[in-house]
Design a protein around this motif. Structure first.
Motif, PDB file in Angstrom:
ATOM      1  N   ARG A 150      35.580  43.953  30.378  1.00  0.00           N
ATOM      2  CA  ARG A 150      35.992  42.943  29.405  1.00  0.00           C
ATOM      3  C   ARG A 150      37.029  42.037  30.047  1.00  0.00           C
ATOM      4  N   HIS A 151      36.866  40.729  29.856  1.00  0.00           N
ATOM      5  CA  HIS A 151      37.807  39.731  30.359  1.00  0.00           C
ATOM      6  C   HIS A 151      38.346  38.962  29.163  1.00  0.00           C
ATOM      7  N   GLU A 152      39.639  38.878  29.046  1.00  0.00           N
ATOM      8  CA  GLU A 152      40.284  38.111  27.970  1.00  0.00           C
ATOM      9  C   GLU A 152      40.817  36.818  28.568  1.00  0.00           C
ATOM     10  N   LEU A 153      40.188  35.705  28.241  1.00  0.00           N
ATOM     11  CA  LEU A 153      40.609  34.414  28.768  1.00  0.00           C
ATOM     12  C   LEU A 153      41.281  33.597  27.684  1.00  0.00           C
ATOM     13  N   VAL A 154      42.297  32.844  28.055  1.00  0.00           N
ATOM     14  CA  VAL A 154      42.833  31.810  27.165  1.00  0.00           C
ATOM     15  C   VAL A 154      42.141  30.508  27.568  1.00  0.00           C
ATOM     16  N   TRP A 155      42.040  29.580  26.645  1.00  0.00           N
ATOM     17  CA  TRP A 155      41.271  28.359  26.879  1.00  0.00           C
ATOM     18  C   TRP A 155      41.753  27.586  28.090  1.00  0.00           C
ATOM     19  N   GLU A 156      43.053  27.586  28.335  1.00  0.00           N
ATOM     20  CA  GLU A 156      43.602  26.822  29.452  1.00  0.00           C
ATOM     21  C   GLU A 156      43.090  27.323  30.801  1.00  0.00           C
ATOM     22  N   GLN A 157      42.593  28.546  30.861  1.00  0.00           N
ATOM     23  CA  GLN A 157      42.055  29.093  32.108  1.00  0.00           C
ATOM     24  C   GLN A 157      40.679  28.531  32.457  1.00  0.00           C
TER      25      GLN A 157
ATOM     26  N   ARG B 267      36.727  32.460  20.142  1.00  0.00           N
ATOM     27  CA  ARG B 267      37.834  32.603  19.200  1.00  0.00           C
ATOM     28  C   ARG B 267      38.848  31.490  19.443  1.00  0.00           C
ATOM     29  N   ARG B 268      39.588  31.140  18.424  1.00  0.00           N
ATOM     30  CA  ARG B 268      40.576  30.084  18.561  1.00  0.00           C
ATOM     31  C   ARG B 268      41.572  30.383  19.674  1.00  0.00           C
ATOM     32  N   GLU B 269      41.995  31.635  19.804  1.00  0.00           N
ATOM     33  CA  GLU B 269      43.017  31.995  20.789  1.00  0.00           C
ATOM     34  C   GLU B 269      42.483  32.153  22.204  1.00  0.00           C
ATOM     35  N   GLY B 270      41.174  32.234  22.370  1.00  0.00           N
ATOM     36  CA  GLY B 270      40.619  32.381  23.706  1.00  0.00           C
ATOM     37  C   GLY B 270      39.176  32.825  23.690  1.00  0.00           C
ATOM     38  N   LEU B 271      38.719  33.239  24.850  1.00  0.00           N
ATOM     39  CA  LEU B 271      37.322  33.617  25.012  1.00  0.00           C
ATOM     40  C   LEU B 271      37.229  35.005  25.634  1.00  0.00           C
ATOM     41  N   PRO B 272      36.972  36.021  24.821  1.00  0.00           N
ATOM     42  CA  PRO B 272      36.707  37.331  25.403  1.00  0.00           C
ATOM     43  C   PRO B 272      35.275  37.374  25.934  1.00  0.00           C
ATOM     44  N   VAL B 273      35.104  37.819  27.160  1.00  0.00           N
ATOM     45  CA  VAL B 273      33.785  37.912  27.786  1.00  0.00           C
ATOM     46  C   VAL B 273      33.565  39.366  28.197  1.00  0.00           C
TER      47      VAL B 273
ATOM     48  N   LEU C 215      31.743  30.458  34.499  1.00  0.00           N
ATOM     49  CA  LEU C 215      32.963  29.734  34.168  1.00  0.00           C
ATOM     50  C   LEU C 215      33.769  29.512  35.442  1.00  0.00           C
ATOM     51  N   ASP C 216      34.221  28.278  35.663  1.00  0.00           N
ATOM     52  CA  ASP C 216      35.182  27.994  36.721  1.00  0.00           C
ATOM     53  C   ASP C 216      36.563  28.148  36.099  1.00  0.00           C
ATOM     54  N   LEU C 217      37.410  28.936  36.729  1.00  0.00           N
ATOM     55  CA  LEU C 217      38.730  29.230  36.173  1.00  0.00           C
ATOM     56  C   LEU C 217      39.839  28.515  36.932  1.00  0.00           C
ATOM     57  N   SER C 218      40.950  28.333  36.271  1.00  0.00           N
ATOM     58  CA  SER C 218      42.070  27.570  36.825  1.00  0.00           C
ATOM     59  C   SER C 218      42.680  28.195  38.075  1.00  0.00           C
ATOM     60  N   ASP C 219      42.450  29.470  38.324  1.00  0.00           N
ATOM     61  CA  ASP C 219      42.990  30.106  39.531  1.00  0.00           C
ATOM     62  C   ASP C 219      42.047  29.970  40.722  1.00  0.00           C
TER      63      ASP C 219
ATOM     64  N   ALA D 206      23.780  26.827  23.688  1.00  0.00           N
ATOM     65  CA  ALA D 206      25.005  27.631  23.768  1.00  0.00           C
ATOM     66  C   ALA D 206      25.979  27.053  24.788  1.00  0.00           C
ATOM     67  N   VAL D 207      25.458  26.568  25.918  1.00  0.00           N
ATOM     68  CA  VAL D 207      26.320  25.960  26.947  1.00  0.00           C
ATOM     69  C   VAL D 207      26.984  24.706  26.396  1.00  0.00           C
ATOM     70  N   ARG D 208      26.225  23.850  25.740  1.00  0.00           N
ATOM     71  CA  ARG D 208      26.796  22.625  25.150  1.00  0.00           C
ATOM     72  C   ARG D 208      27.875  22.970  24.125  1.00  0.00           C
ATOM     73  N   GLN D 209      27.600  23.958  23.287  1.00  0.00           N
ATOM     74  CA  GLN D 209      28.582  24.360  22.274  1.00  0.00           C
ATOM     75  C   GLN D 209      29.841  24.922  22.924  1.00  0.00           C
ATOM     76  N   LEU D 210      29.668  25.758  23.934  1.00  0.00           N
ATOM     77  CA  LEU D 210      30.816  26.344  24.612  1.00  0.00           C
ATOM     78  C   LEU D 210      31.645  25.275  25.316  1.00  0.00           C
ATOM     79  N   ARG D 211      30.979  24.311  25.960  1.00  0.00           N
ATOM     80  CA  ARG D 211      31.701  23.208  26.610  1.00  0.00           C
ATOM     81  C   ARG D 211      32.501  22.410  25.582  1.00  0.00           C
ATOM     82  N   ALA D 212      31.881  22.101  24.456  1.00  0.00           N
ATOM     83  CA  ALA D 212      32.570  21.326  23.418  1.00  0.00           C
ATOM     84  C   ALA D 212      33.764  22.095  22.865  1.00  0.00           C
ATOM     85  N   LEU D 213      33.572  23.381  22.608  1.00  0.00           N
ATOM     86  CA  LEU D 213      34.663  24.191  22.088  1.00  0.00           C
ATOM     87  C   LEU D 213      35.791  24.341  23.111  1.00  0.00           C
ATOM     88  N   ALA D 214      35.429  24.623  24.355  1.00  0.00           N
ATOM     89  CA  ALA D 214      36.447  24.786  25.393  1.00  0.00           C
ATOM     90  C   ALA D 214      37.214  23.490  25.591  1.00  0.00           C
TER      91      ALA D 214
END
Length: 86
Positions: free
Chosen positions: A27-34, A15-21, A49-53, A73-81
């Motif tokens: 359920r994990h709600e991530l924002v892209w910056e994470q 999603r534009r606002e983040g990545l729910p996993v 996913l490696d996260l900013s924390d 799917a990995v390539r698409q997710l990397r490009a989107l992120a």
């Protein structure tokens, strides 16, 4: 939105606002910056996913056993992120 649904309880939806996993019943709600990196080394069971924390989060909705579909799917997710975070 882009989704990968490997089994009924593991889901990834971009999603534009983040990545729910959803892994199992958690359920994990991530924002892209994470999201620092999207990884799936050869032989890995699923994406990580490696996260900013400094932590990592498995993404069981993208399974390594799906072969080319998973690599796409990995390539698409990397490009989107990358597009959302930069």
């Amino acid at each position: 939105d882009w989704s990968s649904d490997v089994c009924s309880s593991d889901l990834v939806t971009v999603r534009r606002e983040g990545l729910p996993v959803v892994n199992g019943y958690r359920r994990h709600e991530l924002v892209w910056e994470q999201i620092v990196a999207v990884r799936m080394p050869p032989g890995a069971p699923w994406v990580t996913l490696d996260l900013s924390d400094g932590t990592t989060l498995p993404v069981m909705g993208i399974q390594g056993s799906d072969g080319a579909r998973a690599r796409t799917a990995v390539r698409q997710l990397r490009a989107l992120a990358g597009g959302f975070t930069h």
